[in-house]
Structures are given as structure tokens and as C-alpha cells.
Design a protein around this motif. Sequence first.
Motif, PDB file in Angstrom:
ATOM      1  N   ALA A 198     -29.577 -37.046  45.906  1.00  0.00           N
ATOM      2  CA  ALA A 198     -29.041 -36.247  47.012  1.00  0.00           C
ATOM      3  C   ALA A 198     -27.721 -36.827  47.511  1.00  0.00           C
ATOM      4  O   ALA A 198     -26.790 -36.086  47.851  1.00  0.00           O
ATOM      5  CB  ALA A 198     -30.057 -36.183  48.149  1.00  0.00           C
TER       6      ALA A 198
ATOM      7  N   PRO B 276     -33.242 -33.402  44.928  1.00  0.00           N
ATOM      8  CA  PRO B 276     -31.920 -33.807  45.406  1.00  0.00           C
ATOM      9  C   PRO B 276     -31.156 -32.665  46.068  1.00  0.00           C
ATOM     10  O   PRO B 276     -30.517 -32.863  47.111  1.00  0.00           O
ATOM     11  CB  PRO B 276     -31.227 -34.298  44.135  1.00  0.00           C
ATOM     12  N   ARG B 277     -31.216 -31.461  45.513  1.00  0.00           N
ATOM     13  CA  ARG B 277     -30.442 -30.343  46.057  1.00  0.00           C
ATOM     14  C   ARG B 277     -30.907 -29.958  47.453  1.00  0.00           C
ATOM     15  O   ARG B 277     -30.096 -29.804  48.378  1.00  0.00           O
ATOM     16  CB  ARG B 277     -30.524 -29.126  45.126  1.00  0.00           C
TER      17      ARG B 277
ATOM     18  N   ALA C 230     -30.136 -32.696  49.964  1.00  0.00           N
ATOM     19  CA  ALA C 230     -28.702 -32.693  50.279  1.00  0.00           C
ATOM     20  C   ALA C 230     -28.355 -31.546  51.222  1.00  0.00           C
ATOM     21  O   ALA C 230     -27.528 -31.708  52.130  1.00  0.00           O
ATOM     22  CB  ALA C 230     -27.887 -32.604  48.992  1.00  0.00           C
TER      23      ALA C 230
END
Length: 372
Positions: A209, A320-321, A324
Motif C-alpha cells: 500500500a 494494497p489497493r 492505499a
Amino acid sequence: MKILVVAGETSGDLHGASLLRELGRLNPRVEFFGIGGDEMEEAGVNLLEHVNSVAVVGFTEALRKYPRLRQTFKRVTNAVREKRPPRAILIDYPGFNLRLASRLKRWGVPVTYYICPQLWAWREKRVEAMKNCVDQALCILPFEEEWYHRRGIEANYVGHPLMDHREAEMGREEFIGAYGLDSRRTLVALFPGSRQQEVDRLLPVMTGAMGLLKKRGLDVQAVIGKAPGVELSSHELSGAVVVEETPHLALRHAHIGVIASGTATLEAALYGTPSVVVYKLSGPTWLVARAVTKVPFVSLTNLVAGREILPELLQDQASPRLIADRMATMVESPPEREKILAGLREVKERLGGPGAAKTAARLISERLMGLE
């Protein structure tokens, strides 16, 4: 007067040590033996086993460690038969401790349960085991006392032990300088957990992220709060700074955090650090947990508030997406950040002030002295 004490996790070791120091001040003749970590050993516990050997996450991990846990259980029960303690203090760690409480009941050893198991979240049937085996329940979350009372268990809310820990302070500028950070950049605290399994699952998605935020043009830098006993050497840290001796300072001085569900979510409330809560389990454990869990949130901060204050990303959503995305909102949207900060202030107020260890020690001491 030899007292059995059993804590099977890092947080239990920390909070248990504070309790035992207070209990020792009230009762200078007491000695302690059992399971704990470095903190409890420093507080005077004669360790039969270290928490690093018995900490587990989920039932699949417990199955893998079953031979070691069984051996430890036998070692503890043999010590109980030899020393005949006038009381046992069990700290969280319900899978092991509730079974141990049943054995202690048979042998006539009274049991204090400090940091009661979160039966309100799942496996409520274990309440019957507590009713039969535990004669003193000491709760650390505001709503737990009434919950246990309604189910016929004498319980006392003593406050949250996090409020007792006022460790040596270091100002933000001093912290930034000590770890070679840049005060102009957005500081992100990554707390991947206190168990190796947690770290191995969560740290890669956290650092992933961070990489996505940098690609989006956000000027961020990461500090990792490393728990005792976990290893980071097998992970790509992507330039993150590791804080080991005083990890709480990383969360205190960060702009935002990404935190494994657990006690650290309450630390975020204590320090006023907007954070994303993440968690991953093994596939089989996740299926079981999803089927039996009865609460709408996993983070203690949201449970104390009774609503979502910190966003939670669990299992496949802990990517991670998505992490983030939530982090970017906290950085780029002042109204959203202030909304979270207001919620964290509310939770901190509900937790009350310091004194959990002193209150718990007094209540236990009364039992040791034969007072009601």
C-alpha cells in the motif's frame, strides 16, 4: 504464597507485569510462577514457558502447535500440584486458560480471570465454563461488566491497562531526528501485529500500500512498529524504518497508521492517530470466524464506540489497493480526518483514566486476605 499466573500473548505479558508489580506492593510475601514473557519475568515470575512458544492465531495454527501446548499444559498442572497455589490469575488467552480453569476448579484452586475473554464476540457458550470455574472476573472494556452480569458472572470493570502505561516520552522532533526521518513528509505507522503469523500475512500488504501511495504522488514515509519476538528479516521493507525499543512512539507521532486488529487500535485512540485496521487469517480459520462471530466490528476502538470510526479491511479486502485508498482519504480529506479524530477522542474518554492495575491488584488482594 506462590500464585500461578498464565498469559499466552505479548499484550497479556505487558499488562500482567503491571498487575503483578502492584500486587507485590500490596502483598510482599507473594511469589509468582507460570507462563509469560520478558515483562512478567522481569516482574518476578518464575517462567515455566515463554509466551513466544505458545502464542497462536486461529484454530489451524493451534492444531499445528497442539503437541507443544499439550506439553505446556502438563508442565503447568504438574507445577500446580507441587506448589498448591492459593489462587491462580489467568490473563486472556481463553483457549488454554479456560481449560486450565476447569482443572484448577477440580483441585480447589480459586481463579481470577484478568482481561476476560471476549465471549461477547464469539463462542458465548464458554460463559458456562467461566461460571463454573472462575470466581473473580476483572474486565477491561466498559461494556463487559454488564454483559457478564447478565449471564450470572460476578464481574468488575477495572479500567483499561493501556491507560496505565506512561512510558518515557520523546517529542516528535526528537523522534524524527533519532530515526533519520524527514519532518516534511507524511509519516505512516505500520503495525503488522505481535505474532509471527500476523506479521507474515499483513506486512507485505502494508508495504504494498505504501508503494501505491508513492506512485500516486503522495510524499509518504513508513515506520514499522516491531513487536518483541517477531522477525522481519524475510520481508521486503521498501525503505521503511523499524522502531523496536519504543514502537508506541511510531504510532504516537505518525500522521496516519495501518494497524493489525488488536490492542494497537486502542492505542490509536489514545494517541489520536487516524488509522486503517486490517486483518487476515488462514482460509479455514476465516470461514469459521465468519460463521461464529457475533459482533459488527473487529477493532476494539469501533466496539467501544459502538460504530465504525476506523475503517476495517479484512481478509481479501486487506489488499494494497484498498488500504492505499483509505490512507489517501485520511491524508487528502481534512473533513474525513477530523471526523475520525473526533471519534478517537470519544473512545479515549470512555476508556477513563489510569488505575486498572491498581484496582485489579486491590480486588485480588482482598480475596487473598480472605476479605469480601
